[in-house]
Structures are given as C-alpha cells and as structure tokens.
Design a protein around this motif. Structure first.
Motif, PDB file in Angstrom:
ATOM      1  N   CYS A  66      34.312  57.899   5.665  1.00 50.01           N
ATOM      2  CA  CYS A  66      32.954  57.784   5.126  1.00 50.01           C
ATOM      3  C   CYS A  66      32.867  56.818   3.949  1.00 50.01           C
ATOM      4  O   CYS A  66      31.770  56.520   3.479  1.00 50.01           O
TER       5      CYS A  66
ATOM      6  N   ASN B 100      30.452  53.943   3.986  1.00 46.57           N
ATOM      7  CA  ASN B 100      29.031  54.277   3.944  1.00 46.57           C
ATOM      8  C   ASN B 100      28.484  54.364   2.516  1.00 46.57           C
ATOM      9  O   ASN B 100      27.291  54.613   2.343  1.00 46.57           O
TER      10      ASN B 100
ATOM     11  N   THR C 261      26.939  53.674  -1.068  1.00 47.53           N
ATOM     12  CA  THR C 261      25.858  52.807  -1.498  1.00 47.53           C
ATOM     13  C   THR C 261      25.584  53.046  -2.978  1.00 47.53           C
ATOM     14  O   THR C 261      25.975  54.074  -3.523  1.00 47.53           O
TER      15      THR C 261
ATOM     16  N   TYR D 162      18.018  57.257   2.056  1.00 47.18           N
ATOM     17  CA  TYR D 162      19.347  56.988   2.609  1.00 47.18           C
ATOM     18  C   TYR D 162      19.711  58.054   3.648  1.00 47.18           C
ATOM     19  O   TYR D 162      20.187  57.732   4.740  1.00 47.18           O
TER      20      TYR D 162
ATOM     21  N   LYS E 292      20.229  57.399   7.677  1.00 47.65           N
ATOM     22  CA  LYS E 292      21.505  57.745   8.313  1.00 47.65           C
ATOM     23  C   LYS E 292      21.390  59.001   9.170  1.00 47.65           C
ATOM     24  O   LYS E 292      22.401  59.586   9.569  1.00 47.65           O
TER      25      LYS E 292
ATOM     26  N   CYS F  86      28.630  61.914   7.265  1.00 51.93           N
ATOM     27  CA  CYS F  86      29.079  60.913   6.281  1.00 51.93           C
ATOM     28  C   CYS F  86      27.998  60.634   5.239  1.00 51.93           C
ATOM     29  O   CYS F  86      28.302  60.460   4.056  1.00 51.93           O
ATOM     30  N   ALA F  87      26.742  60.596   5.660  1.00 47.41           N
ATOM     31  CA  ALA F  87      25.655  60.369   4.701  1.00 47.41           C
ATOM     32  C   ALA F  87      25.621  61.501   3.679  1.00 47.41           C
ATOM     33  O   ALA F  87      25.473  61.264   2.475  1.00 47.41           O
TER      34      ALA F  87
END
Length: 188
Positions: free
Chosen positions: A52, A55, A57, A154, A158, A163-164
């Motif tokens: 992850c 991913n 951010t 976000y 996703k 993972c988000a």
C-alpha cells in the motif's frame, strides 16, 4: 452604590475565570487520556501492508495545525473539537474492505464521541461566559475542513479499498500527535 456594583462584577469575573481555568485543566487531562486511548485503539487496527505504500498521498495538513502558532485556549479547544468530529465522521464511513475489528472501531468512535461532547460543553461554557470572537479561527477551520474533505475524497476515489484505508489510517494516526500538541495549549 457604584463601588458595590464594581465589587460584585469583579468577584463574578474572578469566579468565572477560576471556574473556566479549572475546566481547561480537567479538559487537558481528559484530552490527553483520550488521545492515548484513541492511539492505542488505532494501533490495534494497524497493519500497514508494504504493497500500500505506493498509494500514499499528501493530504496537505493545514500549516496552522502542523506548525501551530501560539494558540489561545479557546482556539485550541475549537480546533481539537473540529478535528475529533471530522475523525469521528471518517471512521463512520464504508469500512467493509478494511477487515478491521468492528468492536475496536466502535470503541474508538465512542472515545471520540465522549471527548467531542466534553469539548462542546467547554465551548458552550466559554461562549456563555466570555462571548468570544473566533474570527481568527474561521480561516483555520476552513483549511482544516478542506483537509478532511480531501481525505474523504481520496477514500471515495479509491472505492474505500483496504489500501486506501491504510493510507488514511496513517494520516489520522498522525493527527493525534497534532491534537496532543494542541492539548498542551490548554495549560494555565
């Protein structure tokens, strides 16, 4: 006659300040305890899969929160309240893909809710006693709410994937260190 009124007003003002100071001291103790409990509960949810990491951010934490200026007690209470409220709402979103223990999430949300109620009581008490002006906090709260909106966007983008949620978990966990810093402003 005038001296008597002035004396009564002075005594009332001293009593109000002393009561509010005690409220802030108790609130600071409760806030520290709640922060630790929320962090403990969040650690039970952790498990950052290496897959992850790509991913991640930058949600752009507001500078006022990341590097707080000298906050007034009232401003710190207002910001902490808003942060906890936003975190509470985020953890009420679609958690089905996380695999997290629902009881831990419920306990976390309960801790957050209890502290939100305590902070709300202090904010209400402060509003009644001092009639504060929070114009300086308005911009800060706007930045803060936009920050949390970016987190929710976000998650939506996703599709609330595991993972988000891992990325958001990391960000929210970091929020508690900001809340701890703001809690320090509640000292006398």
């Amino acid at each position: 006659m005038t001296t008597g009124c002035i004396l009564q007003i002075a005594l009332l003002l001293c009593f109000s300040i002393t009561a509010l100071s005690r409220s802030f001291n108790l609130l600071q103790f409760q806030q520290r305890s709640t922060n630790l409990e929320c962090q403990r509960l969040m650690m039970k949810l952790s498990g950052t899969p290496e897959s992850c990491l790509n991913n991640r951010t930058n949600f752009e934490v507001p500078k006022e929160i990341e590097q707080p200026r000298q906050f007034q007690k009232e401003d710190a209470v207002l910001v902490i309240h808003d942060m906890l409220l936003q975190i509470f709402e985020i953890f009420g979103k679609n958690l089905s893909h996380t695999g997290w223990n629902e009881t831990i999430i419920e306990n976390l949300r309960s801790e957050l809710s209890d502290q939100i109620d305590r902070l709300k009581a202090i904010l209400d008490e402060n509003t009644e006693e001092e009639n504060p002006t929070w114009e300086n906090s308005t911009t800060m709260l706007w930045h803060l709410r936009n920050y949390y909106t970016r987190i929710v966007q976000y998650l939506n983008a996703k599709s609330y994937s595991s993972c988000a949620w891992t990325v958001v978990w990391t960000e929210i966990y970091r929020n508690f260190s900001f809340i701890s810093t703001l809690t320090d402003y509640l000292q006398n």
